[in-house]
Design a protein around this motif. Structure first.
Motif, PDB file in Angstrom:
ATOM      1  N   SER A 145       0.822  -1.139  -0.115  1.00 34.69           N
ATOM      2  CA  SER A 145       0.041   0.054   0.003  1.00 34.69           C
ATOM      3  C   SER A 145       0.922   1.305  -0.040  1.00 34.69           C
ATOM      4  N   ASN A 146       0.386   2.458  -0.421  1.00 38.30           N
ATOM      5  CA  ASN A 146       1.120   3.517  -0.512  1.00 38.30           C
ATOM      6  C   ASN A 146       1.146   4.468   1.017  1.00 38.30           C
ATOM      7  N   ARG A 147       0.449   3.754   1.878  1.00 33.65           N
ATOM      8  CA  ARG A 147       0.566   4.519   3.318  1.00 33.65           C
ATOM      9  C   ARG A 147       0.055   3.447   4.320  1.00 33.65           C
ATOM     10  N   PHE A 148       0.605   3.577   5.427  1.00 32.97           N
ATOM     11  CA  PHE A 148       0.419   2.919   6.729  1.00 32.97           C
ATOM     12  C   PHE A 148      -0.354   3.427   7.685  1.00 32.97           C
ATOM     13  N   ASP A 149      -1.001   2.966   8.450  1.00 32.44           N
ATOM     14  CA  ASP A 149      -1.705   3.506   9.500  1.00 32.44           C
ATOM     15  C   ASP A 149      -0.904   4.066  10.719  1.00 32.44           C
ATOM     16  N   THR A 150      -1.112   5.413  11.082  1.00 32.83           N
ATOM     17  CA  THR A 150      -0.287   6.008  12.132  1.00 32.83           C
ATOM     18  C   THR A 150      -0.843   5.990  13.486  1.00 32.83           C
ATOM     19  N   ASP A 151      -2.088   5.268  13.661  1.00 29.72           N
ATOM     20  CA  ASP A 151      -2.628   5.131  14.868  1.00 29.72           C
ATOM     21  C   ASP A 151      -1.609   4.308  15.933  1.00 29.72           C
ATOM     22  N   PHE A 152      -1.603   4.866  17.075  1.00 30.83           N
ATOM     23  CA  PHE A 152      -0.576   4.284  18.261  1.00 30.83           C
ATOM     24  C   PHE A 152      -1.268   3.091  18.697  1.00 30.83           C
ATOM     25  N   PRO A 153      -0.874   1.726  18.523  1.00 32.65           N
ATOM     26  CA  PRO A 153      -1.380   0.593  19.077  1.00 32.65           C
ATOM     27  C   PRO A 153      -1.368   0.490  20.426  1.00 32.65           C
ATOM     28  N   ASN A 154      -2.539  -0.095  21.197  1.00 34.47           N
ATOM     29  CA  ASN A 154      -2.433  -0.163  22.597  1.00 34.47           C
ATOM     30  C   ASN A 154      -1.293  -1.171  23.170  1.00 34.47           C
ATOM     31  N   LEU A 155      -0.904  -2.308  22.461  1.00 35.05           N
ATOM     32  CA  LEU A 155       0.099  -3.135  22.852  1.00 35.05           C
ATOM     33  C   LEU A 155       1.292  -2.282  23.217  1.00 35.05           C
ATOM     34  N   LEU A 156       1.629  -1.291  22.503  1.00 37.80           N
ATOM     35  CA  LEU A 156       2.995  -0.525  22.588  1.00 37.80           C
ATOM     36  C   LEU A 156       3.005   0.448  23.796  1.00 37.80           C
ATOM     37  N   HIS A 157       2.046   0.653  24.511  1.00 42.53           N
ATOM     38  CA  HIS A 157       2.076   1.504  25.755  1.00 42.53           C
ATOM     39  C   HIS A 157       3.320   1.039  26.887  1.00 42.53           C
ATOM     40  N   SER A 158       3.804   2.089  26.987  1.00 42.47           N
ATOM     41  CA  SER A 158       4.962   1.918  28.124  1.00 42.47           C
ATOM     42  C   SER A 158       6.076   1.042  27.687  1.00 42.47           C
ATOM     43  N   ARG A 159       6.201   0.992  26.074  1.00 39.81           N
ATOM     44  CA  ARG A 159       7.348   0.476  25.226  1.00 39.81           C
ATOM     45  C   ARG A 159       7.992   1.377  24.533  1.00 39.81           C
ATOM     46  N   VAL A 160       7.244   2.284  23.844  1.00 40.89           N
ATOM     47  CA  VAL A 160       7.910   3.348  23.052  1.00 40.89           C
ATOM     48  C   VAL A 160       6.997   4.465  23.002  1.00 40.89           C
ATOM     49  N   ALA A 161       7.393   5.696  22.736  1.00 39.28           N
ATOM     50  CA  ALA A 161       6.589   6.770  23.012  1.00 39.28           C
ATOM     51  C   ALA A 161       5.836   6.814  21.768  1.00 39.28           C
ATOM     52  N   PRO A 162       4.588   7.424  21.896  1.00 39.91           N
ATOM     53  CA  PRO A 162       3.590   7.610  20.551  1.00 39.91           C
ATOM     54  C   PRO A 162       4.325   8.533  19.464  1.00 39.91           C
ATOM     55  N   GLU A 163       5.096   9.467  19.886  1.00 37.92           N
ATOM     56  CA  GLU A 163       5.692  10.480  18.872  1.00 37.92           C
ATOM     57  C   GLU A 163       6.660   9.874  18.219  1.00 37.92           C
ATOM     58  N   GLU A 164       7.679   8.646  18.757  1.00 37.66           N
ATOM     59  CA  GLU A 164       8.549   8.075  18.170  1.00 37.66           C
ATOM     60  C   GLU A 164       7.924   7.120  17.241  1.00 37.66           C
ATOM     61  N   PHE A 165       6.858   6.474  17.511  1.00 39.12           N
ATOM     62  CA  PHE A 165       6.118   5.435  16.604  1.00 39.12           C
ATOM     63  C   PHE A 165       5.275   6.247  15.634  1.00 39.12           C
ATOM     64  N   LYS A 166       5.147   7.489  15.603  1.00 36.48           N
ATOM     65  CA  LYS A 166       4.340   8.044  14.687  1.00 36.48           C
ATOM     66  C   LYS A 166       5.363   8.797  13.775  1.00 36.48           C
ATOM     67  N   ALA A 167       6.495   8.987  14.351  1.00 42.05           N
ATOM     68  CA  ALA A 167       7.654   9.273  13.391  1.00 42.05           C
ATOM     69  C   ALA A 167       8.201   8.258  12.435  1.00 42.05           C
ATOM     70  N   THR A 168       8.254   7.167  12.900  1.00 40.32           N
ATOM     71  CA  THR A 168       8.693   5.900  12.159  1.00 40.32           C
ATOM     72  C   THR A 168       7.815   5.775  10.852  1.00 40.32           C
ATOM     73  N   VAL A 169       6.376   5.483  11.249  1.00 37.82           N
ATOM     74  CA  VAL A 169       5.373   5.264  10.310  1.00 37.82           C
ATOM     75  C   VAL A 169       5.450   6.282   9.084  1.00 37.82           C
ATOM     76  N   THR A 170       5.571   7.513   9.700  1.00 39.36           N
ATOM     77  CA  THR A 170       5.668   8.914   8.766  1.00 39.36           C
ATOM     78  C   THR A 170       6.892   8.966   7.662  1.00 39.36           C
ATOM     79  N   ARG A 171       7.976   8.296   8.301  1.00 37.03           N
ATOM     80  CA  ARG A 171       9.160   8.114   7.309  1.00 37.03           C
ATOM     81  C   ARG A 171       8.852   6.844   6.381  1.00 37.03           C
ATOM     82  N   VAL A 172       8.117   5.856   6.616  1.00 37.06           N
ATOM     83  CA  VAL A 172       7.865   4.802   5.788  1.00 37.06           C
ATOM     84  C   VAL A 172       6.869   5.391   5.022  1.00 37.06           C
TER      85      VAL A 172
END
Length: 206
Positions: A85-112
């Motif tokens: 697909s030409n875009r991946f979902d940037t919504d922060f999943p609940n399983l990653l709480h307390s593992r990584v910051a939502p900003e870092e997750f969103k930045a990674t998906v945005t770069r992809v």
């Protein structure tokens, strides 16, 4: 009388010798019996041996993986070329709480998504040209879009490796591009997997 005396003396010595031998046999038998443990002691020994066997089986058992299932990030774009697909979902999943910051997750998906936004439009143009000329070229016109799609996947894998090396490997996470079956159909699609890296057991003997 002397003959009777010697006969009586000989019989008496024989009885004395037999009695002494039987007494030695009795002492030997009682000593051997006393050296064996009692039934209760044998039961205790069996219990100890069973505990040791259970502990050894626990130590020799393979490591039980307690890591959760990987987080699946599916494509959310309106264009899909060969399952990508030409875009991946940037919504922060609940399983990653307390593992990584939502900003870092969103930045990674945005770069992809930026990488996909640059490469997939070119792949779509080549796909249209390949479909138009497919009958004339006997399918050879589809090779450029196949090679471009493979190069796009290679770029995404390199980008995810860079993300893992610089941040996510320190957090016990690993990003990966994988193929999975779609939920609504039997077709395959490319998804992003966020895997949980199990911790090494430092107390396990070699």
């Amino acid at each position: 009388e002397m003959n009777y005396f010697w006969i009586y003396y000989s019989v008496d010595r024989l009885y004395s010798s037999l009695a002494f031998y039987f007494y030695l046999i009795y002492l030997t038998f009682t000593t051997a019996i006393s050296s064996f443990p009692s039934s209760t002691n044998m039961a205790d020994f069996d219990a100890i041996y069973e505990d040791q066997d259970e502990n050894s089986s626990i130590l020799e058992a393979p490591n039980i993986s307690l890591t959760p299932d990987p987080v699946v990030i599916r494509g959310a774009g309106n264009i899909t070329v060969f399952g990508l697909s030409n875009r991946f979902d940037t919504d922060f999943p609940n399983l990653l709480h307390s593992r990584v910051a939502p900003e870092e997750f969103k930045a990674t998906v945005t770069r992809v998504n930026v990488t996909l936004r640059k490469t997939l439009p070119v792949n779509v143009r080549w796909l249209l040209c390949g479909c138009l000329c497919c009958c004339c070229t006997l399918g050879c016109s589809m090779w450029p879009v196949v090679c471009l799609s493979k190069r796009t996947r290679h770029q995404l894998e390199k980008q995810l490796d860079w993300e893992n090396c610089h941040l996510y490997s320190k957090l016990g996470l690993r990003w990966k591009l994988a193929r999975q079956r779609c939920d609504s159909s039997l077709m395959m699609e490319h998804v992003l997997l966020v895997e949980f890296v199990p911790k090494q057991n430092l107390f396990k003997p070699d």
